[in-house]
Design an enzyme around this catalytic site. Structure first.
Site, PDB file in Angstrom:
ATOM      1  N   ARG A  30       0.894  -0.981   0.112  1.00  0.00           N
ATOM      2  CA  ARG A  30      -0.170  -0.076   0.062  1.00  0.00           C
ATOM      3  C   ARG A  30       0.859   1.246  -0.035  1.00  0.00           C
ATOM      4  O   ARG A  30       2.011   1.167   0.474  1.00  0.00           O
ATOM      5  CB  ARG A  30      -0.933   0.183   1.253  1.00  0.00           C
ATOM      6  N   TYR A  58      -1.076  -3.626  -6.997  1.00  0.00           N
ATOM      7  CA  TYR A  58      -1.055  -4.621  -5.663  1.00  0.00           C
ATOM      8  C   TYR A  58      -2.018  -4.293  -4.586  1.00  0.00           C
ATOM      9  O   TYR A  58      -2.551  -3.213  -4.213  1.00  0.00           O
ATOM     10  CB  TYR A  58       0.414  -4.318  -5.116  1.00  0.00           C
ATOM     11  N   LYS A 108      -9.471  -2.166   1.448  1.00  0.00           N
ATOM     12  CA  LYS A 108      -9.120  -0.971   2.326  1.00  0.00           C
ATOM     13  C   LYS A 108     -10.094   0.219   1.644  1.00  0.00           C
ATOM     14  O   LYS A 108     -10.535   1.095   2.537  1.00  0.00           O
ATOM     15  CB  LYS A 108      -7.662  -0.584   2.024  1.00  0.00           C
ATOM     16  N   HIS A 142     -11.694  -1.752  11.321  1.00  0.00           N
ATOM     17  CA  HIS A 142     -10.244  -2.448  11.033  1.00  0.00           C
ATOM     18  C   HIS A 142     -10.127  -3.426  11.964  1.00  0.00           C
ATOM     19  O   HIS A 142      -9.006  -3.300  12.929  1.00  0.00           O
ATOM     20  CB  HIS A 142      -9.102  -1.691  10.814  1.00  0.00           C
ATOM     21  N   SER A 189      -1.728  -2.752  11.494  1.00  0.00           N
ATOM     22  CA  SER A 189      -1.185  -3.773  10.372  1.00  0.00           C
ATOM     23  C   SER A 189      -0.065  -4.487  11.097  1.00  0.00           C
ATOM     24  O   SER A 189       0.851  -3.875  11.960  1.00  0.00           O
ATOM     25  CB  SER A 189      -1.015  -3.030   9.156  1.00  0.00           C
ATOM     26  N   CYS A 208       0.314  -7.130  13.211  1.00  0.00           N
ATOM     27  CA  CYS A 208       0.434  -7.150  14.647  1.00  0.00           C
ATOM     28  C   CYS A 208      -0.106  -8.787  14.850  1.00  0.00           C
ATOM     29  O   CYS A 208      -0.594  -9.151  16.026  1.00  0.00           O
ATOM     30  CB  CYS A 208      -0.310  -6.226  15.506  1.00  0.00           C
ATOM     31  N   ASP A 248      -9.917  -9.297   9.227  1.00  0.00           N
ATOM     32  CA  ASP A 248      -9.209  -8.003   8.744  1.00  0.00           C
ATOM     33  C   ASP A 248     -10.166  -6.886   8.919  1.00  0.00           C
ATOM     34  O   ASP A 248      -9.947  -5.729   9.551  1.00  0.00           O
ATOM     35  CB  ASP A 248      -8.537  -7.995   7.390  1.00  0.00           C
ATOM     36  N   ARG A 288       1.995 -12.509  -0.178  1.00  0.00           N
ATOM     37  CA  ARG A 288       0.615 -12.513   0.281  1.00  0.00           C
ATOM     38  C   ARG A 288       0.117 -14.110  -0.266  1.00  0.00           C
ATOM     39  O   ARG A 288       0.664 -14.291  -1.368  1.00  0.00           O
ATOM     40  CB  ARG A 288      -0.173 -11.500  -0.126  1.00  0.00           C
TER      41      ARG A 288
HETATM   42  O1  O2Y Z   1       0.143  -4.056   1.322  1.00  0.00           O
HETATM   43  C1  O2Y Z   1      -1.273  -4.221   0.830  1.00  0.00           C
HETATM   44  O2  O2Y Z   1      -1.660  -3.846  -0.091  1.00  0.00           O
HETATM   45  C2  O2Y Z   1      -1.899  -5.056   1.943  1.00  0.00           C
HETATM   46  S1  O2Y Z   1      -2.167  -4.352   3.351  1.00  0.00           S
HETATM   47  C3  O2Y Z   1      -3.145  -5.481   4.145  1.00  0.00           C
HETATM   48  C4  O2Y Z   1      -3.571  -6.582   3.773  1.00  0.00           C
HETATM   49  C5  O2Y Z   1      -4.488  -7.498   4.173  1.00  0.00           C
HETATM   50  C6  O2Y Z   1      -4.831  -6.954   5.360  1.00  0.00           C
HETATM   51  N1  O2Y Z   1      -4.627  -5.816   5.983  1.00  0.00           N
HETATM   52  C7  O2Y Z   1      -3.594  -4.938   5.387  1.00  0.00           C
HETATM   53  C8  O2Y Z   1      -3.123  -3.901   6.148  1.00  0.00           C
HETATM   54  O3  O2Y Z   1      -2.336  -3.305   5.563  1.00  0.00           O
HETATM   55  O4  O2Y Z   1      -3.883  -3.345   7.128  1.00  0.00           O
HETATM   56 MN    MN Z   2      -5.588  -4.957   7.576  1.00  0.00          MN
END
Ligand code: O2Y
Ligand code: MN
Length: 599
Positions: free
Chosen positions: A83, A211, A220, A240, A262, A264, A291, A381
């Site tokens: 992200r 991604y 998200k 979340h 994220s 944890c 999530d 992932r």
């Molecule tokens: O890096 C990403 O695009 C995925 S981030 C993510 C994926 C699944 C669950 N939680 C998260 C997060 O960053 O909280």
């Molecule tokens: Mn998450």
């Protein structure tokens, strides 16, 4: 009708009975100029055709069909692996409505910036129209969206992560409303990459990344940023949080929702395997979600929750038969792996899998060389249907959701914060959530021990001003409400030697058990200004070897440290200015006063 020819390569509905949807698709097609348009129906035949196409062009690489049937490896662009918070915007008419917790742009500037990027970007590509439903298709708590994307990899992931296809389109046509998500991978150029949200228009525009959270817009972008905004105006909560069911030996199940920043271990907690003795006694943990949690008050005043997602997009590294056997069992088939390493016989591999195998190829497709890079990217992932998880709860498909008995907040706090405490009441609990966060480690930021607050683990995901968000949380405490108890946990407390004091993983169940006993009025506690701490003999520690130091730090209350912490919390709330609810400021002052008075 569509301005562009339909893609006939796979059977698909062509268009919708909803003029607003057809008009939007036509408008997007006129802007992006795809060679073909494919309306996704979510069928097996459609999925097989898409996968065949991606296998042919190298987007998906087959994994070992004997050990991992129907599973695939995708390698994302090496500059597109996570992200991108610094490129993520919330575009509200008034800047203050997005708040200091978001990057802001005016809707007009946001649309202009994005539409310039989208101009002609799908030339030579197929544009996929992906109707999806977040939540069980017949649930009044569920909400729908349509993602338009030029990435078949995104379509394949959306098919796993959401209820995608014909039933979702049907619901959208019945309801007449949906979240509009427009996505293109563009040229995967980090300098031409933005993720923009227009909550007032229930619209998302994402360009330049293929991604995860940047591209699977149901997750998200919709289920948190747009939904949090929608939830505020409709009287519910988009959070979340994982959701799990804890079944006791008497067969009674309590549902718990838990928010952690994220990385944890949310997925591990959601799929927890009880320690041996608990298993023998008949305790079970049921997974509802790992999530995201949407909750709203039911007729009885309790909060009812659904998991809006249908799959897991979990972090691979660290997942093993020891850390998360349920996750490992889930991903033995029908799984898309992204950016993991592979063994000589094409099995997926990542650091911490601990299965006695060795990687030969790293996530970039190069020969594995530990001196160069890890085999799997740290943010690699797996995408898999929740139905493949052995602990998946049948109640996850319940249209009415599950009643929540306890809400848990937690972060990584090597010092000060005990293993668990219970908030005095809802207002105190909201303050606990508002103040939560993690102390940074050198790996994350270069600065060790700096407190990064991440209210309710929503810092990257709240689609509006945090001050208004806290106010919304406070508003649930009203006549007729029968709200869950709120707790804070810290699995990450360290000792003098820098080692973790609590074993974590399955043993976290001991803490969940204490919470449920508190909910049922069956456990005592020590009252302190920060909340109620367990009496050490009321939390089951049989079989857990804890030193005196560990007991003191995990169950003790360090008044001086908390005094400083509450000063810091006061400054943090002040950063949101006059919009910060007075009730939260008063609660902070009340506790700070109690901490000072007792010196
Ligand atoms: O890096 C990403 O695009 C995925 S981030 C993510 C994926 C699944 C669950 N939680 C998260 C997060 O960053 O909280
Ligand atoms: Mn998450």
């Amino acid at each position: 009708m569509n301005a562009m020819p339909q893609d006939r390569s796979a059977p698909a509905a062509s268009g919708s009975a909803l003029p607003a949807l057809n008009d939007w698709v036509a408008e997007v097609a006129a802007l992006t100029r795809p060679d073909a348009i494919h309306w996704c129906d979510g069928s097996d035949a459609e999925s097989a055709a898409l996968i065949a196409k991606m296998q042919a062009d190298g987007t998906l690489l087959p994994l070992n069909g004997d050990t991992h049937p129907d599973s695939w490896l995708h390698r994302s662009h090496p500059d597109d692996v996570a992200r991108v918070e610094h490129l993520t915007f919330v575009c509200t008419s008034a800047r203050d409505d997005a708040g200091p917790n978001n990057h802001w742009m005016s809707p007009a500037d946001g649309h202009a910036r994005m539409d310039a990027l989208f101009e002609g970007c799908m030339h030579g590509r197929t544009m996929y129209v992906v109707p999806y439903c977040m939540g069980p298709i017949d649930s009044p708590l569920a909400r729908c969206g349509v993602e338009i994307t030029d990435s078949p990899y995104v379509v394949a992931n959306m098919r796993i992560m959401t209820r995608m296809g014909a039933p979702a389109l049907q619901r959208i046509e019945n309801e007449g409303r949906f979240v509009k998500g427009l996505h293109s991978i563009g040229q995967l150029d980090p300098d031409r990459r933005f993720i923009m949200h227009f909550p007032e228009e229930l619209t998302i525009k994402s360009f330049g990344s293929g991604y995860g959270g940047n591209a699977l817009l149901g997750k998200k972008c919709h289920a948190l940023r747009i939904a949090s905004h929608q939830a505020r105006s409709e009287g519910w909560l988009a959070e979340h949080m994982l959701i799990l069911g804890l079944e006791n030996p008497q067969g009674e199940t309590h549902y718990i929702a838990a928010a952690f920043p994220s990385a944890c271990g949310k997925t591990n907690l959601a799929m927890l395997i009880p320690p041996e003795g608990y298993r023998r006694d008949g305790w079970k943990v049921w997974t509802i979600g790992d999530d995201i949690c949407w909750m709203r008050p039911g007729a009885d005043g309790r909060l009812y929750a659904i998991n809006p997602e249908a799959g897991f997009f979990g972090v691979a590294p660290g997942t093993s038969a020891k850390s998360n056997p349920n996750a490992l069992a889930s991903i033995q088939s029908n799984t898309i792996f992204t950016n993991v390493g592979v063994t000589a016989d094409h099995q997926p591999w990542w650091e911490g899998i601990d299965n006695g195998q060795v990687p030969v190829t790293d996530w970039r497709g190069e020969p594995y060389d530990p001196a160069k890079r890890p085999a799997a990217h740290p943010n690699s992932r797996f995408t898999v249907s929740a139905k493949q998880c052995p602990s998946y709860s049948p109640k996850a498909e319940d249209a009415q959701g599950v009643p929540i008995s306890a809400i848990v907040f937690g972060g990584r706090r090597p010092s000060l914060v005990p293993l668990v405490f219970e908030a005095r009441d809802w207002t105190h609990g909201v303050l606990v959530g508002a103040a939560m966060g993690s102390e940074t480690t050198a790996a994350a930021t270069g600065a060790v021990g700096v407190m990064r607050r991440d209210p309710m683990a929503m810092k990257p995901f709240c689609g509006y001003n945090f001050a208004d968000y806290f106010n919304h949380w406070l508003s649930f405490d009203k006549a007729g409400a029968n709200l869950p108890k709120i707790f804070h946990v810290n699995w990450f407390r360290k000792g003098e030697d820098g080692k973790f004091l609590w074993p974590g993983f399955g043993d976290n169940l001991r803490v969940l058990e204490w919470m449920i006993k508190r909910v049922e009025g069956k456990a005592g506690a020590v009252e302190t200004p920060i909340g109620a701490l367990p009496k050490v003999d009321e939390i089951n520690l049989a079989g857990v070897a804890l030193s005196d130091e560990a007991r003191e730090r995990l169950f003790g209350f360090e008044r001086d440290g908390w005094r400083a912490e509450f000063e810091s919390i006061g400054s943090y709330l002040g950063e949101y200015g006059p919009r910060m609810p007075q009730a939260l400021k008063d609660e902070q002052r009340r506790i700070a006063g109690a901490l000072a008075a007792a010196s």
